[in-house]
Design a protein around this motif. Structure first.
Motif, PDB file in Angstrom:
ATOM      1  N   GLY A 181      -9.963  10.256  -4.099  1.00 33.30           N
ATOM      2  CA  GLY A 181      -9.110   9.326  -3.371  1.00 33.30           C
ATOM      3  C   GLY A 181      -9.224   9.426  -1.869  1.00 33.30           C
ATOM      4  N   LEU A 202      -3.729   6.381  -9.423  1.00 27.03           N
ATOM      5  CA  LEU A 202      -4.675   5.705  -8.536  1.00 27.03           C
ATOM      6  C   LEU A 202      -5.756   4.958  -9.310  1.00 27.03           C
ATOM      7  CD1 LEU A 202      -5.228   8.505  -5.852  1.00 27.03           C
ATOM      8  CD2 LEU A 202      -3.577   6.629  -5.805  1.00 27.03           C
ATOM      9  N   HIS A 247      -8.464   4.000  -4.327  1.00 31.70           N
ATOM     10  CA  HIS A 247      -8.170   3.587  -5.687  1.00 31.70           C
ATOM     11  C   HIS A 247      -9.436   3.654  -6.533  1.00 31.70           C
ATOM     12  CE1 HIS A 247      -4.020   2.267  -4.989  1.00 31.70           C
ATOM     13  NE2 HIS A 247      -4.442   1.858  -3.799  1.00 31.70           N
TER      14      HIS A 247
END
Length: 506
Positions: A438, A472, A491
């Motif tokens: 991420g 995510l 994401h």
């Protein structure tokens, strides 16, 4: 025979008598496994665990569920528990499933009839019990006998046309002779045989014998289907012969499932390597250690529950209060997400708000619960020494944002606990964490090898894993899924995700 083939059974030194290991090199890992098992056994003796105790019932049920799940088969927990209880002679009105009953019978027979010889007839009866209808899925298979087909017995994965052969077993015509050699070794190395004939030489270590037996059986792969489950039942039998333990305290299959990718990797590496299988024995010993650690935590919880209820004798608790307290105990330290409040208590007991408030207040005054926060943000936690539930004891904020702040704090605690859990599973599987995803745009390819409530760990090679926060991701993967994961702007997009039951069909 040739040494140029990748498969261990094609080597010129494929055992005339047995696979071998370096006892000195394996000694540290084996010693640690024995140490942790001793700790586990001592705890079990301290609380007098019997074969029908809840811990024992859960351990056997867990073994059944996990050994099936390794193959991608998800069994009903209710059906498994019902079958286990019937097997132990306990009353139950739960569902009956022939396939589940067969697997329970195999595991129970392996761990109770440990002095009955393991021979071809017994193995074939085990395999028949796994497939009572003579089919695997919708396909008819050879049941109750060794495989006899002329086609190679291969373990493959991947889409049609792009298959990857992970292992090829000996041809069917060689299976009877190969199995005769294996079963003779298993009988000759049993603890009972070593005691009866001490002049035959130094007996093999019991844990090492279980490891070698599993690898040897899986390398022959004698049946059309069910080899993995039967191979793990042989492990159970070898361990039970060695330990002579009347109560199952741990589940090795659960540990193998937790580290399923590592389990397959270790087997495949050993099946392509030398007939000196020291590395496999060491890996196996570390899994025993991890399984005993997990079981030790379960017994710790059982001890804590017993102590808690012993303190409540004569407390005058209502049955509904006892029910909720038991739920909080079962969920463990911090396991009841977000803590208990009046609304949750009302839903769990079906009572009015006034009665719920009175019950909760009584339990705080009686020392069964402690509270944190004020007003609508107040939460209640079970009072067990050493359990902090991830809650700081400082005063909660007061005002219109108090409840919002409490919810945020609860989410943060749940996130931290989830990450700790997945890291613990990763370490038990022999991996190291490379990074958390991420933070930057990247692509990751590999299988999911550990999961927790909010996180998954993906193996990216060289025993390295990356941890993903599932919030995510555009979809949540499961244990064993093989993923092409792309991260962009914090994401993740999951591409080409194969289901868990498409993993190695061992």
């Amino acid at each position: 025979m040739t040494t140029s083939s990748p498969w261990i059974w094609r080597r010129a030194d494929w055992p005339a008598e047995s696979l071998v290991h370096d006892a000195e090199l394996a000694a540290p890992d084996l010693a640690e496994a024995y140490r942790i098992h001793g700790v586990l056994e001592g705890k079990a003796m301290a609380i007098g665990l019997g074969s029908t105790s809840q811990v024992a019932l859960d351990a056997l049920s867990d073994e059944v569920l996990a050994t099936a799940a390794i193959e991608g088969e998800r069994l009903s927990l209710d059906a498994v528990r019902s079958s286990v209880m019937r097997r132990l002679g306990l009353a139950t009105s739960g569902p009956i499933n022939r396939n589940v009953d067969g697997l329970v019978e195999v595991i129970s027979d392996a761990t109770t009839a440990i002095d009955t010889p393991l021979d071809e007839d017994r193995l074939c009866r085990w395999q028949s019990a796994l497939f009572p209808g003579g089919t695997s899925g919708i396909h008819r298979i050879a049941v109750g006998r060794y495989r006899g087909h002329a086609d190679p017995m291969q373990i493959v994965s991947g889409q049609p046309g792009c298959e990857v052969v992970h292992y090829e077993a000996p041809p069917s015509k060689d299976v009877p002779a190969q199995m005769k050699r294996f079963l003779t070794w298993f009988a000759d190395t049993s603890p009972a045989q070593a005691t009866a004939l001490p002049a035959r030489g130094k007996p093999i270590d019991g844990f090492a014998r279980a490891a070698i037996a599993h690898l040897w059986f899986e390398s022959i792969h004698p049946f059309e289907d069910g080899n993995g489950r039967i191979g793990r039942a042989i492990v159970d039998m070898a361990m039970a012969q060695h330990l002579r333990q009347p109560v199952r305290l741990y589940s090795l299959s659960r540990q193998f499932l937790t580290s399923r990718a590592a389990y397959y990797d270790a087997l495949n590496h050993a099946q392509r390597g030398e007939t000196d299988v020291t590395a496999w024995v060491r890996w196996f010993a570390r899994q025993i250690t991890a399984a005993c650690h997990a079981a030790s935590q379960v017994i710790d919880q059982a001890i804590e529950k017993r102590r808690f209820w012993e303190k409540q004798e004569g407390s005058g608790l209502h049955e509904r209060q006892r029910k909720v307290l038991q739920r909080l105990l079962d969920d463990g330290d911090g396991g009841f997400s977000g803590g208990l409040n009046a609304e949750k208590y009302m839903k769990m007991t079906g009572i009015s708000k006034a009665t719920a408030t009175r019950d909760l207040t009584e339990m705080v005054m009686g020392g069964q619960l402690w509270s944190h926060g004020v007003g609508k943000a107040v939460r209640y936690y079970i009072s067990v020494p050493g359990w902090a539930h991830g809650v700081g004891m400082e005063t909660s904020p007061i005002g219109p944002d108090a409840e919002v702040g409490s919810v945020v704090a609860d989410e943060e605690r749940e996130t931290k606990q989830s990450e700790r859990n997945v890291r613990a599973a990763v370490e038990a599987g022999g991996y190291t964490v490379s990074e958390k995803s991420g933070g930057q745009d990247r692509q990751y390819i590999g299988p999911i090898v550990a999961v927790s409530t909010l996180h998954v760990a993906q193996h990216i090679g060289r025993r390295q894993v990356v941890i993903h926060d599932t919030r995510l991701l555009d979809r949540v993967p499961a244990m064993g899924d093989r993923l092409d994961m792309k991260f962009k702007d914090g994401h993740g997009t999951v591409l080409d995700m194969d289901s868990a039951d498409k993993d190695l069909g061992r």
